[in-house]
Scaffold this active site. Structure first.
Site, PDB file in Angstrom:
ATOM      1  N   ARG A 314      43.116  49.426  33.760  1.00 28.14           N
ATOM      2  CA  ARG A 314      41.731  49.652  34.172  1.00 28.14           C
ATOM      3  C   ARG A 314      41.746  50.337  35.536  1.00 28.14           C
ATOM      4  O   ARG A 314      41.937  49.705  36.576  1.00 28.14           O
ATOM      5  CB  ARG A 314      40.987  48.313  34.261  1.00 28.14           C
ATOM      6  CG  ARG A 314      39.458  48.454  34.322  1.00 28.14           C
ATOM      7  CD  ARG A 314      38.808  47.153  34.765  1.00 28.14           C
ATOM      8  NE  ARG A 314      38.990  46.950  36.191  1.00 28.14           N
ATOM      9  CZ  ARG A 314      39.080  45.758  36.783  1.00 28.14           C
ATOM     10  NH1 ARG A 314      39.083  44.656  36.066  1.00 28.14           N
ATOM     11  NH2 ARG A 314      39.216  45.668  38.093  1.00 28.14           N
ATOM     12  N   HIS A 318      35.843  46.572  37.419  1.00 26.65           N
ATOM     13  CA  HIS A 318      35.425  45.991  36.141  1.00 26.65           C
ATOM     14  C   HIS A 318      34.042  46.501  35.763  1.00 26.65           C
ATOM     15  O   HIS A 318      33.773  46.799  34.601  1.00 26.65           O
ATOM     16  CB  HIS A 318      35.407  44.465  36.256  1.00 26.65           C
ATOM     17  CG  HIS A 318      34.926  43.769  35.024  1.00 26.65           C
ATOM     18  ND1 HIS A 318      35.687  43.656  33.879  1.00 26.65           N
ATOM     19  CD2 HIS A 318      33.740  43.150  34.751  1.00 26.65           C
ATOM     20  CE1 HIS A 318      35.003  42.991  32.967  1.00 26.65           C
ATOM     21  NE2 HIS A 318      33.824  42.684  33.466  1.00 26.65           N
ATOM     22  N   TYR A 327      40.915  42.434  45.524  1.00 29.80           N
ATOM     23  CA  TYR A 327      41.906  41.575  44.867  1.00 29.80           C
ATOM     24  C   TYR A 327      43.155  42.298  44.376  1.00 29.80           C
ATOM     25  O   TYR A 327      44.086  41.659  43.914  1.00 29.80           O
ATOM     26  CB  TYR A 327      41.273  40.805  43.700  1.00 29.80           C
ATOM     27  CG  TYR A 327      40.558  41.662  42.678  1.00 29.80           C
ATOM     28  CD1 TYR A 327      41.256  42.330  41.662  1.00 29.80           C
ATOM     29  CD2 TYR A 327      39.168  41.798  42.708  1.00 29.80           C
ATOM     30  CE1 TYR A 327      40.605  43.103  40.725  1.00 29.80           C
ATOM     31  CE2 TYR A 327      38.504  42.576  41.775  1.00 29.80           C
ATOM     32  CZ  TYR A 327      39.225  43.219  40.779  1.00 29.80           C
ATOM     33  OH  TYR A 327      38.562  43.988  39.852  1.00 29.80           O
TER      34      TYR A 327
END
Length: 429
Positions: A314, A318, A327
């Site tokens: 990815r 998100h 993160y």
């Protein structure tokens, strides 16, 4: 009888908590990611028992090599026109994502999710399936609709929840539904589509139909009970269904280790259920196409279901509500060893003399203008937050074929209160 006191001669138990290898600020090195040579995985006959090729759940089906050549037994040997169609649809998906991402940032909609870096997963699969096959997507498979020719204006109407939204503003933006295009309604509840897909496939088989089902979820969603229930039913009844697990390494801010990636592959989930399992280079459009076509033939010949793990990454957040810099290392997307799916297919077409940089740049410009024009057309129907685009009394529609008495009473009460407030919204009639 168990002792009330710890036994001094035993080591104390410890709990393993998975931890991602890279955090913000870390240098990124994916050297531990095992990428087998393209063309090295064998291609079993579609009638071969699943137990005879369990190794394919641990290696990786790859077709495109480092030079952009298609090699090995999984090469689908597509025509140049078919390859260009696949490239165009992936590029259109990326252009659509970019435009809608900016629309969200401009306050025209509340939410959006991009498929950057994962375009091959949906687009190549859609090209391998029949149009009549039913797709049960997760929320990052908008490429299925684009590949099947669904109007971009209709997708944008849904994202804007405007007057043209066929779902009447009752779904979160990007949760499309298009039955006529074989696209089942997207649900925000994880993996509910898995047992639904299996049930649909079982019904198709029970009726003696020829259509199969295909379903998608992220790797994190394989931890859901619905995933395992679906696998059980599909295995027992040999349902004509393709399970697609999109392993993009991150479930929002939780890395794939929390779903079991440290212990084994996600394709290996298939082995315990006795169904076929393939692990595929998800950034290799030809590998995705070939694996989907293989699984579809297996399903159509009553050889049972297949689970395909698409090993991908990815590349962005998100969703528009997510900030991946909080993160994970900023260097991860560019360091990903399997590259970019669009760039790799472009390289292949150039390598075989069927494409060039100039035509690719011209196509990108054309698609950007096309998406921009479609956006202007959709915005004539309104954008989110600029008034109520649907008559208020339609709020109760679309649930029951015939509205029960208690909902009719609630609807009447709502409309009476709205009219009494002095700001009545238009009724549908």
């Amino acid at each position: 009888m168990a002792s009330e006191h710890p036994r001094a001669n035993l080591q104390p138990l410890t709990l393993h908590v998975p931890e991602p290898r890279f955090r913000p600020g870390d240098a990124v090195d994916f050297a531990t990611v095992d990428v087998p040579p393209a063309g090295s995985a064998r291609r079993p006959d579609t009638a071969e028992p699943a137990r005879d090729f369990t190794e394919l759940a641990y290696t990786m089906v790859r077709v495109l090599d480092e030079d952009g050549q298609a090699v090995g037994p999984w090469d689908p040997k597509l025509s140049p026109d078919a390859l260009r169609k696949m490239l165009r649809n992936m590029a259109l998906l990326r252009a659509f994502d970019e435009r809608m991402f900016r629309a969200q940032r401009q306050g025209k909609t509340s939410f959006y999710m991009k498929a950057t870096g994962e375009e091959a997963v949906a687009v190549a699969a859609a090209q391998a399936l029949d149009f009549e096959d039913m797709c049960f997507p997760s929320y990052r498979q908008q490429g299925l609709l684009i590949s099947r020719g669904y109007p971009l204006v209709e997708m944008m109407n849904q994202i804007y929840s405007n007057r043209g939204d066929k779902l009447q503003g009752k779904q979160l933006p990007i949760m499309y539904s298009a039955r006529d295009y074989g696209f089942f309604s997207i649900s925000g509840n994880l993996t509910t589509q898995y047992p639904q897909a299996v049930g649909w496939a079982m019904a198709s088989a029970a009726k003696g139909d020829t259509r199969i089902a295909a379903v998608w979820c992220g790797e994190g969603s394989t931890a859901e009970g619905d995933f395992h229930s679906a696998c059980t039913f599909a295995s027992v009844y040999r349902a004509p269904v393709i399970f697609n697990v999109v392993n993009n390494q991150w479930a929002i801010s939780s890395f794939s280790g929390f779903a079991g990636a440290e212990a084994t592959t996600f394709a290996a989930r298939a082995i315990g259920y006795g169904i076929a399992g393939l692990r595929v280079d998800g950034n290799d459009a030809l590998a995705v196409y070939a694996a989907t076509l293989w699984a579809a033939e297996r399903a159509r010949t009553n050889a049972g279901p297949t689970l395909i793990e698409h090993f991908t990454y990815r590349a962005e957040g998100h969703s528009t509500s997510d900030d991946p810099s909080q993160y994970r290392s900023a260097g991860e997307p560019t360091a990903w060893p399997l590259g970019d799916p669009i760039a790799r297919l472009k390289q292949h077409l150039i390598a075989i003399g069927e494409w060039d940089d100039e035509r690719h740049a011209a196509q990108d410009r054309e698609l950007a203008e096309y998406v921009k024009a479609e956006q202007k057309e959709a915005e004539k129907n309104g954008i989110l937050g600029h008034g109520l685009h649907q008559p208020l009394d339609t709020l109760f529609d679309g649930v029951f074929e015939e509205m029960p008495w208690h909902l009719r009473e609630q609807q009447a009460q709502m409309m009476a209160e709205e009219e009494a407030s002095g700001r009545p919204w238009a009724r549908k009639s």
